[in-house]
Design a protein around this motif. Structure first.
Motif, PDB file in Angstrom:
ATOM      1  N   SER A  81      -2.841   6.653   3.302  1.00  0.00           N
ATOM      2  CA  SER A  81      -3.063   6.812   1.865  1.00  0.00           C
ATOM      3  C   SER A  81      -4.476   7.288   1.587  1.00  0.00           C
ATOM      4  O   SER A  81      -5.403   7.014   2.357  1.00  0.00           O
ATOM      5  CB  SER A  81      -2.846   5.477   1.143  1.00  0.00           C
ATOM      6  N   ARG A 119       5.746   9.112  -4.134  1.00  0.00           N
ATOM      7  CA  ARG A 119       4.646   8.895  -3.176  1.00  0.00           C
ATOM      8  C   ARG A 119       3.276   9.003  -3.832  1.00  0.00           C
ATOM      9  O   ARG A 119       2.344   8.318  -3.446  1.00  0.00           O
ATOM     10  CB  ARG A 119       4.740   9.902  -2.036  1.00  0.00           C
ATOM     11  N   GLN A 125      -3.407   8.780  -6.661  1.00  0.00           N
ATOM     12  CA  GLN A 125      -3.130   7.906  -5.529  1.00  0.00           C
ATOM     13  C   GLN A 125      -2.044   8.560  -4.689  1.00  0.00           C
ATOM     14  O   GLN A 125      -0.952   8.832  -5.191  1.00  0.00           O
ATOM     15  CB  GLN A 125      -2.667   6.529  -6.017  1.00  0.00           C
ATOM     16  N   ASN A 182       0.220   8.191  -1.346  1.00  0.00           N
ATOM     17  CA  ASN A 182       0.735   7.308  -0.302  1.00  0.00           C
ATOM     18  C   ASN A 182       1.717   8.058   0.593  1.00  0.00           C
ATOM     19  O   ASN A 182       2.216   9.121   0.224  1.00  0.00           O
ATOM     20  CB  ASN A 182       1.432   6.105  -0.933  1.00  0.00           C
TER      21      ASN A 182
END
Length: 123
Positions: A17, A67, A82, A84
């Motif tokens: 991440s 994601r 963000q 991930n």
């Protein structure tokens, strides 16, 4: 004029991440819709995510849905991405952009762009 500075890029292994940040200065940040784009050398810049001026509406490219999460903190003049479950194909320079509010977010015309931050995902 709006000045945008991205940060948070780097090298990460597949499955990892990263959180990108984009700090805005100049005109009132909350007046603008914000977007994230990415570009691989030799390819066109492509849309990744967008968020409305208030933060309550978001839009994502199909390839990152589930994601990636885009959010913003208008008190800090900052928009975040963000990321991930990163994949090697997510390797690119990521740019944030600001544009006059419009709905749906696909109608936003981005007038201001940051310099970009490199994201590299190793396999």
């Amino acid at each position: 004029q709006v000045h945008l500075v991205e940060s948070g890029g780097g090298l990460v292994q597949a499955g990892g991440s990263l959180r990108l940040s984009c700090v805005a200065s100049g005109r009132t940040f909350s007046n603008y819709a914000m977007g994230w784009f990415r570009q691989i050398p030799g390819n066109e810049r492509e849309f990744v995510a967008a968020i409305s001026w208030s933060g309550d509406i978001t839009d994502y490219a199909d390839s990152v849905k589930g994601r990636f999460t885009c959010s913003r903190d208008n008190a800090k003049n900052t928009v975040y991405l963000q990321m991930n479950s990163l994949k090697p194909e997510n390797t690119a320079v990521y740019y944030c952009a600001a544009g006059a509010p419009a709905l749906p977010l696909t109608r936003v015309k981005y007038a201001y762009w940051g310099q970009g931050t490199q994201v590299t995902v190793s396999s």
